[in-house]
Write a protein that holds these residues in place. Structure first.
Motif, PDB file in Angstrom:
ATOM      1  N   GLU A 118       0.818  -1.219   0.000  1.00 18.91           N
ATOM      2  CA  GLU A 118       0.000   0.000   0.000  1.00 18.91           C
ATOM      3  C   GLU A 118       0.848   1.264   0.000  1.00 18.91           C
ATOM      4  O   GLU A 118       0.402   2.331  -0.438  1.00 18.91           O
ATOM      5  N   ASN A 119       2.092   1.183   0.475  1.00 23.72           N
ATOM      6  CA  ASN A 119       2.970   2.360   0.514  1.00 23.72           C
ATOM      7  C   ASN A 119       3.443   2.786  -0.881  1.00 23.72           C
ATOM      8  O   ASN A 119       4.059   3.847  -1.038  1.00 23.72           O
ATOM      9  N   TYR A 120       3.144   1.983  -1.902  1.00 20.31           N
ATOM     10  CA  TYR A 120       3.524   2.331  -3.276  1.00 20.31           C
ATOM     11  C   TYR A 120       2.484   3.229  -3.949  1.00 20.31           C
ATOM     12  O   TYR A 120       2.730   3.739  -5.045  1.00 20.31           O
ATOM     13  N   LEU A 121       1.318   3.405  -3.329  1.00 21.20           N
ATOM     14  CA  LEU A 121       0.221   4.130  -3.973  1.00 21.20           C
ATOM     15  C   LEU A 121      -0.042   5.472  -3.281  1.00 21.20           C
ATOM     16  O   LEU A 121      -0.075   5.556  -2.055  1.00 21.20           O
ATOM     17  N   ASN A 122      -0.264   6.518  -4.105  1.00 19.65           N
ATOM     18  CA  ASN A 122      -0.513   7.861  -3.594  1.00 19.65           C
ATOM     19  C   ASN A 122      -1.572   8.527  -4.465  1.00 19.65           C
ATOM     20  O   ASN A 122      -1.318   8.861  -5.627  1.00 19.65           O
ATOM     21  N   PHE A 123      -2.790   8.686  -3.925  1.00 21.95           N
ATOM     22  CA  PHE A 123      -3.894   9.285  -4.668  1.00 21.95           C
ATOM     23  C   PHE A 123      -4.063  10.730  -4.225  1.00 21.95           C
ATOM     24  O   PHE A 123      -4.320  11.004  -3.051  1.00 21.95           O
ATOM     25  N   ILE A 124      -3.920  11.681  -5.161  1.00 17.47           N
ATOM     26  CA  ILE A 124      -3.864  13.099  -4.796  1.00 17.47           C
ATOM     27  C   ILE A 124      -5.075  13.905  -5.273  1.00 17.47           C
ATOM     28  O   ILE A 124      -5.175  15.095  -4.984  1.00 17.47           O
ATOM     29  N   GLY A 125      -6.004  13.281  -5.992  1.00 16.73           N
ATOM     30  CA  GLY A 125      -7.165  14.009  -6.492  1.00 16.73           C
ATOM     31  C   GLY A 125      -6.864  14.765  -7.777  1.00 16.73           C
ATOM     32  O   GLY A 125      -5.737  14.776  -8.266  1.00 16.73           O
ATOM     33  N   THR A 126      -7.887  15.421  -8.325  1.00 17.63           N
ATOM     34  CA  THR A 126      -7.729  16.140  -9.596  1.00 17.63           C
ATOM     35  C   THR A 126      -6.868  17.390  -9.410  1.00 17.63           C
ATOM     36  O   THR A 126      -6.794  17.951  -8.312  1.00 17.63           O
ATOM     37  N   VAL A 127      -6.239  17.819 -10.482  1.00 18.13           N
ATOM     38  CA  VAL A 127      -5.384  19.007 -10.446  1.00 18.13           C
ATOM     39  C   VAL A 127      -5.804  19.966 -11.558  1.00 18.13           C
ATOM     40  O   VAL A 127      -6.352  19.543 -12.582  1.00 18.13           O
ATOM     41  N   SER A 128      -5.535  21.235 -11.358  1.00 13.94           N
ATOM     42  CA  SER A 128      -5.846  22.236 -12.383  1.00 13.94           C
ATOM     43  C   SER A 128      -4.657  22.377 -13.319  1.00 13.94           C
ATOM     44  O   SER A 128      -3.538  21.978 -12.987  1.00 13.94           O
ATOM     45  N   PRO A 129      -4.870  22.959 -14.516  1.00 15.43           N
ATOM     46  CA  PRO A 129      -3.751  23.177 -15.445  1.00 15.43           C
ATOM     47  C   PRO A 129      -2.616  23.984 -14.817  1.00 15.43           C
ATOM     48  O   PRO A 129      -1.453  23.833 -15.199  1.00 15.43           O
ATOM     49  N   PHE A 130      -2.944  24.821 -13.841  1.00 19.24           N
ATOM     50  CA  PHE A 130      -1.936  25.682 -13.230  1.00 19.24           C
ATOM     51  C   PHE A 130      -1.043  24.933 -12.230  1.00 19.24           C
ATOM     52  O   PHE A 130      -0.037  25.461 -11.778  1.00 19.24           O
ATOM     53  N   GLU A 131      -1.435  23.707 -11.882  1.00 20.69           N
ATOM     54  CA  GLU A 131      -0.652  22.906 -10.940  1.00 20.69           C
ATOM     55  C   GLU A 131       0.261  21.894 -11.645  1.00 20.69           C
ATOM     56  O   GLU A 131       1.014  21.178 -10.996  1.00 20.69           O
ATOM     57  N   LEU A 132       0.181  21.843 -12.967  1.00 21.72           N
ATOM     58  CA  LEU A 132       0.904  20.815 -13.707  1.00 21.72           C
ATOM     59  C   LEU A 132       2.421  20.920 -13.564  1.00 21.72           C
ATOM     60  O   LEU A 132       3.110  19.905 -13.425  1.00 21.72           O
ATOM     61  N   GLU A 133       2.925  22.131 -13.634  1.00 25.34           N
ATOM     62  CA  GLU A 133       4.373  22.312 -13.583  1.00 25.34           C
ATOM     63  C   GLU A 133       4.969  21.660 -12.339  1.00 25.34           C
ATOM     64  O   GLU A 133       5.911  20.866 -12.419  1.00 25.34           O
ATOM     65  N   GLU A 134       4.399  21.968 -11.175  1.00 27.48           N
ATOM     66  CA  GLU A 134       4.917  21.426  -9.919  1.00 27.48           C
ATOM     67  C   GLU A 134       4.746  19.911  -9.861  1.00 27.48           C
ATOM     68  O   GLU A 134       5.614  19.183  -9.361  1.00 27.48           O
ATOM     69  N   LEU A 135       3.626  19.431 -10.393  1.00 26.84           N
ATOM     70  CA  LEU A 135       3.351  17.999 -10.383  1.00 26.84           C
ATOM     71  C   LEU A 135       4.404  17.231 -11.182  1.00 26.84           C
ATOM     72  O   LEU A 135       4.917  16.195 -10.729  1.00 26.84           O
ATOM     73  N   TYR A 136       4.727  17.738 -12.368  1.00 29.04           N
ATOM     74  CA  TYR A 136       5.744  17.078 -13.191  1.00 29.04           C
ATOM     75  C   TYR A 136       7.139  17.214 -12.583  1.00 29.04           C
ATOM     76  O   TYR A 136       7.940  16.284 -12.627  1.00 29.04           O
ATOM     77  N   LYS A 137       7.430  18.373 -12.010  1.00 27.29           N
ATOM     78  CA  LYS A 137       8.743  18.565 -11.396  1.00 27.29           C
ATOM     79  C   LYS A 137       8.994  17.565 -10.269  1.00 27.29           C
ATOM     80  O   LYS A 137      10.127  17.133 -10.041  1.00 27.29           O
ATOM     81  N   ASN A 138       7.919  17.207  -9.569  1.00 28.53           N
ATOM     82  CA  ASN A 138       8.043  16.285  -8.445  1.00 28.53           C
ATOM     83  C   ASN A 138       7.972  14.822  -8.864  1.00 28.53           C
ATOM     84  O   ASN A 138       7.915  13.936  -8.014  1.00 28.53           O
ATOM     85  N   SER A 139       7.957  14.578 -10.163  1.00 26.41           N
ATOM     86  CA  SER A 139       7.844  13.209 -10.679  1.00 26.41           C
ATOM     87  C   SER A 139       9.154  12.734 -11.280  1.00 26.41           C
ATOM     88  O   SER A 139       9.950  13.526 -11.791  1.00 26.41           O
ATOM     89  N   TYR A 140       9.358  11.452 -11.234  1.00 25.13           N
ATOM     90  CA  TYR A 140      10.567  10.824 -11.780  1.00 25.13           C
ATOM     91  C   TYR A 140      10.336  10.342 -13.208  1.00 25.13           C
ATOM     92  O   TYR A 140      11.223  10.396 -14.058  1.00 25.13           O
ATOM     93  N   ALA A 141       9.119   9.840 -13.458  1.00 28.99           N
ATOM     94  CA  ALA A 141       8.741   9.359 -14.789  1.00 28.99           C
ATOM     95  C   ALA A 141       7.225   9.452 -14.912  1.00 28.99           C
ATOM     96  O   ALA A 141       6.516   9.695 -13.927  1.00 28.99           O
ATOM     97  N   VAL A 142       6.728   9.265 -16.125  1.00 39.03           N
ATOM     98  CA  VAL A 142       5.291   9.321 -16.415  1.00 39.03           C
ATOM     99  C   VAL A 142       4.866   7.988 -17.005  1.00 39.03           C
ATOM    100  O   VAL A 142       5.610   7.389 -17.794  1.00 39.03           O
ATOM    101  N   MET A 143       3.684   7.505 -16.614  1.00 40.32           N
ATOM    102  CA  MET A 143       3.233   6.209 -17.124  1.00 40.32           C
ATOM    103  C   MET A 143       1.816   6.328 -17.683  1.00 40.32           C
ATOM    104  O   MET A 143       0.953   6.967 -17.096  1.00 40.32           O
ATOM    105  N   LEU A 144       1.603   5.713 -18.839  1.00 41.20           N
ATOM    106  CA  LEU A 144       0.312   5.715 -19.520  1.00 41.20           C
ATOM    107  C   LEU A 144       0.077   4.320 -20.094  1.00 41.20           C
ATOM    108  O   LEU A 144       0.696   3.943 -21.083  1.00 41.20           O
ATOM    109  N   LEU A 145      -0.824   3.555 -19.464  1.00 44.67           N
ATOM    110  CA  LEU A 145      -1.050   2.156 -19.850  1.00 44.67           C
ATOM    111  C   LEU A 145      -2.415   1.959 -20.505  1.00 44.67           C
ATOM    112  O   LEU A 145      -3.061   0.928 -20.322  1.00 44.67           O
ATOM    113  N   SER A 146      -2.852   2.946 -21.295  1.00 48.50           N
ATOM    114  CA  SER A 146      -4.166   2.891 -21.928  1.00 48.50           C
ATOM    115  C   SER A 146      -4.239   1.834 -23.021  1.00 48.50           C
ATOM    116  O   SER A 146      -3.246   1.523 -23.687  1.00 48.50           O
ATOM    117  N   LEU A 147      -5.451   1.326 -23.211  1.00 50.03           N
ATOM    118  CA  LEU A 147      -5.716   0.427 -24.332  1.00 50.03           C
ATOM    119  C   LEU A 147      -5.800   1.228 -25.629  1.00 50.03           C
ATOM    120  O   LEU A 147      -5.304   0.803 -26.670  1.00 50.03           O
TER     121      LEU A 147
END
Length: 384
Positions: A260-289
């Motif tokens: 459970e310590n691997y999961l972090n749910f933060i809720g929806t974000v506005s376009p103005f919060e994207l910069e900080e969100l990406y800066k705090n990330s190591y990689a991005v994942m998209l597993l869509s069909l």
């Protein structure tokens, strides 16, 4: 030329980011001879932005089903004839009804209606599946009924002709653009040391709402596979509320597996919060069909974050060498990809560099808006 831009279907998610870019650069349409009118959903972020924009008239519609129906079949026609509207452009979503001598243009992001061979709703309960298929039928009919369609995926544009015989001269492929807010942040100057040492944990960002197509349900098993591989400094940051029933089910399964310590749910974000969100990330994942496109893709490139993505036709047609492709149905393979990025800085940096190269082929937000209006103007002058 009087144009009514329909933003009513756009209320949140990636469409909201695209619409935000559009609104910020919409003034150039006036220089091209357009008088702009806009309809949107009341009390949304889009509505708030429009109130402050330099636009002739904004029509805000209540989000109730009855209000939308009244607008579509009564108030809409009043606007058309009172303001002598020449063109109606629905950026995303079903087209508004046709009106006599008015050009209708739609932007299409419904990937699954152009990939009929993919059983997109397979994992949904029967009742929801039938409803979804009925909605898809409506979306397909309203899209094909438009005078012209703007696609953000060349494969979809070609399929509209090959499968549904939509005239190719009445469609166009325009590449998406990265969010203005990320560009303003001068994100491409972020240093490698900053990228790798923001936090003691390496955050894998999943910027998405809840949908079975996104394969979020695989996260507990991916986390478990990472744990078995000895990778314990990774956390999945997901933009859905921890109170969402989908999140609660994932948390319960993760607890059962002891991850459970691997999961972090933060809720929806506005376009103005994207910069900080990406800066705090190591990689991005998209597993869509399936996706027609995803802002996650170009945003990861702009923010110099490697992208882990489904190894499928739609993804490869967009990303080329600028992504780490994985079998979305193999938790072990996804976990191995994450471990490889953690262990191999050369691989990490190569993916980042390929993303920057790929991004250089995309238009700026201003250029994209101009391309849209140029296409619409050409069609109108031809009398399509």
């Amino acid at each position: 030329m009087n144009i009514l831009i329909n933003l009513i279907p756009i209320k949140k998610g990636g469409g909201q980011q695209v619409a935000t870019n559009f609104i910020e650069h919409i003034s150039q349409a006036s220089d091209m001879g357009f008088n702009i009118y806009v309809c949107c959903t009341e009390n949304t972020e889009i509505h708030r932005l429009l109130v402050n924009a330099d636009i002739e008239k904004v029509f805000a519609v209540n989000n109730s089903l009855l209000s939308r129906a009244v607008f579509s079949y009564k108030e809409y026609y009043t606007i058309i004839y009172k303001h002598s509207i020449d063109v109606v452009y629905t950026m995303f979503g079903p087209s508004l009804p046709k009106a006599k001598e008015v050009l209708t243009v739609v932007g299409c992001a419904y990937s699954n209606i152009f990939y009929p061979e993919v059983n997109f709703w397979e994992k949904w309960p029967l009742k929801k599946r039938l409803i979804a298929k009925a909605i898809d039928y409506y979306r397909l009919k309203t899209t094909l009924n438009a005078d012209a369609v703007i696609f953000e995926n060349e494969s979809m544009r070609l399929r509209s002709k090959n499968i549904y015989d939509f005239p190719s001269e009445r469609s166009i492929f325009i590449k998406p653009s990265v969010s203005s807010h990320l560009l303003k942040a001068n994100s491409l100057t972020i240093k490698s040391s900053e990228r790798n040492n923001i936090h003691s944990t390496k955050q894998i960002l999943l910027l998405t709402g809840w949908h079975l197509n996104k394969n979020l349900q695989a996260l507990p098993n991916i986390a478990y596979a990472l744990n078995l591989k000895g990778v314990n400094d990774v956390i999945f940051t997901v933009t859905i509320s921890k109170e969402h029933e989908g999140a609660l089910s994932l948390i319960q399964e993760a607890k059962r597996l002891g991850v459970e310590n691997y999961l972090n749910f933060i809720g929806t974000v506005s376009p103005f919060e994207l910069e900080e969100l990406y800066k705090n990330s190591y990689a991005v994942m998209l597993l869509s069909l399936l996706e027609s496109f995803s802002n996650n893709i170009i945003e990861s490139w702009a923010m110099k974050r490697p992208l882990i993505i489904s190894d499928l036709e739609w993804a490869r047609s967009i990303c080329n060498k600028a992504a780490y492709y994985v079998d979305r149905d193999s938790s072990d393979q996804v976990a191995a990809a994450i471990k490889n990025l953690v262990d191999d800085s050369l691989l990490y940096n190569n993916l980042v560099n390929e993303g920057v190269k790929e991004l250089s082929t995309y238009p700026s937000p201003s250029e994209k808006v101009k391309l849209q209006f140029e296409f619409i103007k050409r069609l109108h002058e031809k009398g399509v």
